[in-house]
Design a protein around this motif. Structure first.
Motif, PDB file in Angstrom:
ATOM      1  N   VAL A   1       0.819  -1.149  -0.096  1.00 49.54           N
ATOM      2  CA  VAL A   1      -0.039  -0.059   0.137  1.00 49.54           C
ATOM      3  C   VAL A   1       0.928   1.065  -0.045  1.00 49.54           C
ATOM      4  CG1 VAL A   1      -2.013  -1.100   1.330  1.00 49.54           C
ATOM      5  CG2 VAL A   1      -0.012   0.052   2.646  1.00 49.54           C
ATOM      6  N   TRP A   2       0.350   2.388  -0.547  1.00 55.48           N
ATOM      7  CA  TRP A   2       0.957   3.741  -0.589  1.00 55.48           C
ATOM      8  C   TRP A   2      -0.143   4.646  -0.152  1.00 55.48           C
ATOM      9  CZ3 TRP A   2       1.455  -0.243  -4.169  1.00 55.48           C
ATOM     10  CH2 TRP A   2       2.830  -0.603  -4.434  1.00 55.48           C
ATOM     11  N   PRO A   3       0.650   5.935   0.383  1.00 57.64           N
ATOM     12  CA  PRO A   3      -0.303   6.836   0.710  1.00 57.64           C
ATOM     13  C   PRO A   3      -1.458   7.335  -0.294  1.00 57.64           C
ATOM     14  CG  PRO A   3       1.858   7.255   1.373  1.00 57.64           C
ATOM     15  CD  PRO A   3       2.040   6.045   0.614  1.00 57.64           C
ATOM     16  N   GLN A   4      -2.676   7.530   0.222  1.00 58.16           N
ATOM     17  CA  GLN A   4      -3.764   7.673  -0.719  1.00 58.16           C
ATOM     18  C   GLN A   4      -4.346   9.273  -0.302  1.00 58.16           C
ATOM     19  OE1 GLN A   4      -5.106   5.349  -3.244  1.00 58.16           O
ATOM     20  NE2 GLN A   4      -3.376   4.567  -2.518  1.00 58.16           N
ATOM     21  N   LEU A   5      -4.519   9.981  -1.592  1.00 61.01           N
ATOM     22  CA  LEU A   5      -4.790  11.198  -1.553  1.00 61.01           C
ATOM     23  C   LEU A   5      -6.435  11.237  -1.806  1.00 61.01           C
ATOM     24  CD1 LEU A   5      -2.245  13.233  -3.401  1.00 61.01           C
ATOM     25  CD2 LEU A   5      -2.649  13.543  -1.075  1.00 61.01           C
ATOM     26  N   ALA A   6      -7.085  12.261  -0.970  1.00 52.70           N
ATOM     27  CA  ALA A   6      -8.781  12.487  -1.446  1.00 52.70           C
ATOM     28  C   ALA A   6      -8.872  13.546  -2.315  1.00 52.70           C
ATOM     29  CB  ALA A   6      -9.479  12.407  -0.188  1.00 52.70           C
ATOM     30  N   THR A   7      -9.192  13.548  -3.432  1.00 52.71           N
ATOM     31  CA  THR A   7      -8.794  14.692  -4.516  1.00 52.71           C
ATOM     32  C   THR A   7     -10.389  15.363  -4.522  1.00 52.71           C
ATOM     33  OG1 THR A   7      -7.442  13.646  -5.989  1.00 52.71           O
ATOM     34  CG2 THR A   7      -8.801  15.310  -6.781  1.00 52.71           C
ATOM     35  N   ALA A   8     -10.180  16.698  -4.291  1.00 52.04           N
ATOM     36  CA  ALA A   8     -11.443  17.600  -4.058  1.00 52.04           C
ATOM     37  C   ALA A   8     -11.410  18.705  -5.166  1.00 52.04           C
ATOM     38  CB  ALA A   8     -11.662  18.056  -2.541  1.00 52.04           C
ATOM     39  N   VAL A   9     -12.333  19.200  -5.578  1.00 56.01           N
ATOM     40  CA  VAL A   9     -12.323  20.249  -6.738  1.00 56.01           C
ATOM     41  C   VAL A   9     -12.905  21.534  -5.849  1.00 56.01           C
ATOM     42  CG1 VAL A   9     -12.270  19.141  -8.658  1.00 56.01           C
ATOM     43  CG2 VAL A   9     -14.653  19.622  -7.429  1.00 56.01           C
ATOM     44  N   ILE A  10     -12.394  22.796  -6.150  1.00 61.41           N
ATOM     45  CA  ILE A  10     -13.253  24.150  -5.607  1.00 61.41           C
ATOM     46  C   ILE A  10     -13.318  24.978  -6.869  1.00 61.41           C
ATOM     47  CG2 ILE A  10     -10.805  24.783  -4.653  1.00 61.41           C
ATOM     48  CD1 ILE A  10     -12.155  25.917  -2.601  1.00 61.41           C
ATOM     49  N   VAL A  11     -14.247  25.799  -6.775  1.00 57.64           N
ATOM     50  CA  VAL A  11     -14.504  26.516  -7.922  1.00 57.64           C
ATOM     51  C   VAL A  11     -14.919  28.015  -7.501  1.00 57.64           C
ATOM     52  CG1 VAL A  11     -16.811  25.572  -8.281  1.00 57.64           C
ATOM     53  CG2 VAL A  11     -15.772  26.769 -10.165  1.00 57.64           C
ATOM     54  N   LEU A  12     -14.359  29.005  -8.280  1.00 53.96           N
ATOM     55  CA  LEU A  12     -14.983  30.377  -8.124  1.00 53.96           C
ATOM     56  C   LEU A  12     -15.840  30.606  -9.227  1.00 53.96           C
ATOM     57  CD1 LEU A  12     -13.268  33.558  -6.942  1.00 53.96           C
ATOM     58  CD2 LEU A  12     -14.154  33.380  -9.299  1.00 53.96           C
ATOM     59  N   ILE A  13     -17.089  31.022  -9.076  1.00 50.70           N
ATOM     60  CA  ILE A  13     -18.004  31.233  -9.973  1.00 50.70           C
ATOM     61  C   ILE A  13     -18.345  32.737 -10.224  1.00 50.70           C
ATOM     62  CG2 ILE A  13     -20.366  30.631 -10.871  1.00 50.70           C
ATOM     63  CD1 ILE A  13     -20.094  28.187  -8.964  1.00 50.70           C
ATOM     64  N   ARG A  14     -18.159  33.152 -11.373  1.00 45.73           N
ATOM     65  CA  ARG A  14     -18.372  34.622 -11.472  1.00 45.73           C
ATOM     66  C   ARG A  14     -19.703  34.897 -12.189  1.00 45.73           C
ATOM     67  NH1 ARG A  14     -13.037  33.681 -14.085  1.00 45.73           N
ATOM     68  NH2 ARG A  14     -14.287  32.792 -15.836  1.00 45.73           N
ATOM     69  N   LYS A  15     -20.417  35.979 -11.960  1.00 44.93           N
ATOM     70  CA  LYS A  15     -21.420  36.410 -12.373  1.00 44.93           C
ATOM     71  C   LYS A  15     -21.396  37.833 -13.091  1.00 44.93           C
ATOM     72  CE  LYS A  15     -26.729  36.535 -11.777  1.00 44.93           C
ATOM     73  NZ  LYS A  15     -27.540  36.300 -10.848  1.00 44.93           N
ATOM     74  N   GLY A  16     -21.344  37.974 -14.414  1.00 50.59           N
ATOM     75  CA  GLY A  16     -20.670  39.229 -14.887  1.00 50.59           C
ATOM     76  C   GLY A  16     -19.284  39.535 -14.435  1.00 50.59           C
ATOM     77  N   GLU A  17     -19.040  40.892 -14.382  1.00 51.94           N
ATOM     78  CA  GLU A  17     -17.574  41.377 -13.937  1.00 51.94           C
ATOM     79  C   GLU A  17     -17.400  41.309 -12.684  1.00 51.94           C
ATOM     80  OE1 GLU A  17     -14.933  41.640 -16.142  1.00 51.94           O
ATOM     81  OE2 GLU A  17     -16.508  41.246 -17.672  1.00 51.94           O
ATOM     82  N   ASP A  18     -18.406  41.797 -11.757  1.00 54.06           N
ATOM     83  CA  ASP A  18     -18.340  42.186 -10.427  1.00 54.06           C
ATOM     84  C   ASP A  18     -18.984  41.181  -9.408  1.00 54.06           C
ATOM     85  OD1 ASP A  18     -16.959  44.571 -10.833  1.00 54.06           O
ATOM     86  OD2 ASP A  18     -18.868  45.444 -11.721  1.00 54.06           O
ATOM     87  N   GLU A  19     -19.753  40.187  -9.840  1.00 57.88           N
ATOM     88  CA  GLU A  19     -20.385  39.364  -8.653  1.00 57.88           C
ATOM     89  C   GLU A  19     -19.394  37.866  -8.646  1.00 57.88           C
ATOM     90  OE1 GLU A  19     -24.465  40.680  -7.658  1.00 57.88           O
ATOM     91  OE2 GLU A  19     -24.465  39.938  -9.791  1.00 57.88           O
TER      92      GLU A  19
END
Length: 257
Positions: free
Chosen positions: A127-145
């Protein structure tokens, strides 16, 4: 020969105070604490050609003139960045060692085969060390939100970004779309990779993305989030700590990175 010793007591890391008020990791020829005969001292990838060792102690160091204990997260604000990153790797490997004492196939004892692998003494499974992969996202609405949310497991009153673990059989981009839809009910487009970050709490890899709002109204998944909404760049709530990729994404959008 002197080497770095990363010493942990549960989630706390032992730091060494220096004369100028800054902090470092103990850099010594021998371990900076008493070591039990049964203590496992791990060999970690060197840092700038300097040997690195890591081990755990049962009782925190207190009232010592040179050392103090610090939560791993907070050590980000005290240690030079390379030492903080190495501390995270040490914490992950110590966690892995504690949780791989016995074979998942036959129940036999696992022993180190290399510095980052173990082999079962009975059936030979490795066995080898296992990673839990996660995603994270910045969602834009127009230019300013941007879309910000308060997770149910957040320890303070800050707002963060939509995130979640990658499931088997899906790409990172598919995971981003699914998590956003599950937690907020909206559709997104223009998904682009931003950066990644080791997240040793306890053994994760955060993969950051940006995206644009496409359609839909926000419907919060109550099992995951307390609330979520669109925030203008001039009226942002309390944001995540600087150590997180969430904050890097937000600062980049603000033009402050």
């Amino acid at each position: 020969m002197k080497r770095y010793y990363f010493v942990f007591c549960k989630d706390d890391l032992m730091l060494q105070r220096q004369a100028d008020g800054t902090y470092t990791i103990p850099f010594k020829e021998e371990p900076p604490t008493d070591v039990k005969p049964w203590t496992t001292i791990l060999n970690i990838t060197p840092l700038d050609d300097i040997e690195v060792k890591a081990y755990s102690i049962d009782t925190p160091i207190t009232d010592h003139p040179d050392y103090e204990m610090c939560p791993l997260r907070q050590s980000y604000y005290k240690l030079p960045h390379p030492l903080y990153l190495k501390a995270g790797k040490c914490a992950e490997l110590l966690y892995w060692d504690r949780n791989t004492k016995f074979c998942g196939m036959c129940g036999g004892h696992m022993h180190f085969h290399t510095d980052i692998s173990k082999r079962c003494e009975s059936c030979g499974k490795e066995v080898w060390p296992q990673l839990a992969t996660a995603v994270i996202v910045l969602i834009r609405k127009g230019e300013d939100e941007i879309l910000l949310a308060r997770g149910r497991n957040f320890r303070s009153d800050f707002y963060g970004l939509i995130a979640g673990f990658v499931e088997t059989g899906e790409t990172l981009e598919e995971a981003v779309k699914r998590e956003v839809m599950e937690e907020t009910g909206i559709k997104i487009k223009n998904i682009h990779y931003f950066a990644s970050q080791p997240w040793p709490f306890p053994s994760g890899l955060m993969v950051g993305f940006t995206a644009d709002y496409e359609s839909g109204d926000i419907h919060v998944q109550r099992e995951e989030l307390q609330k979520a909404g669109w925030f203008h760049r001039t009226n942002l709530p309390k944001l995540p700590e600087k150590l997180s990729i969430a904050r890097r994404l937000i600062d980049h959008w603000l033009g402050e990175d």
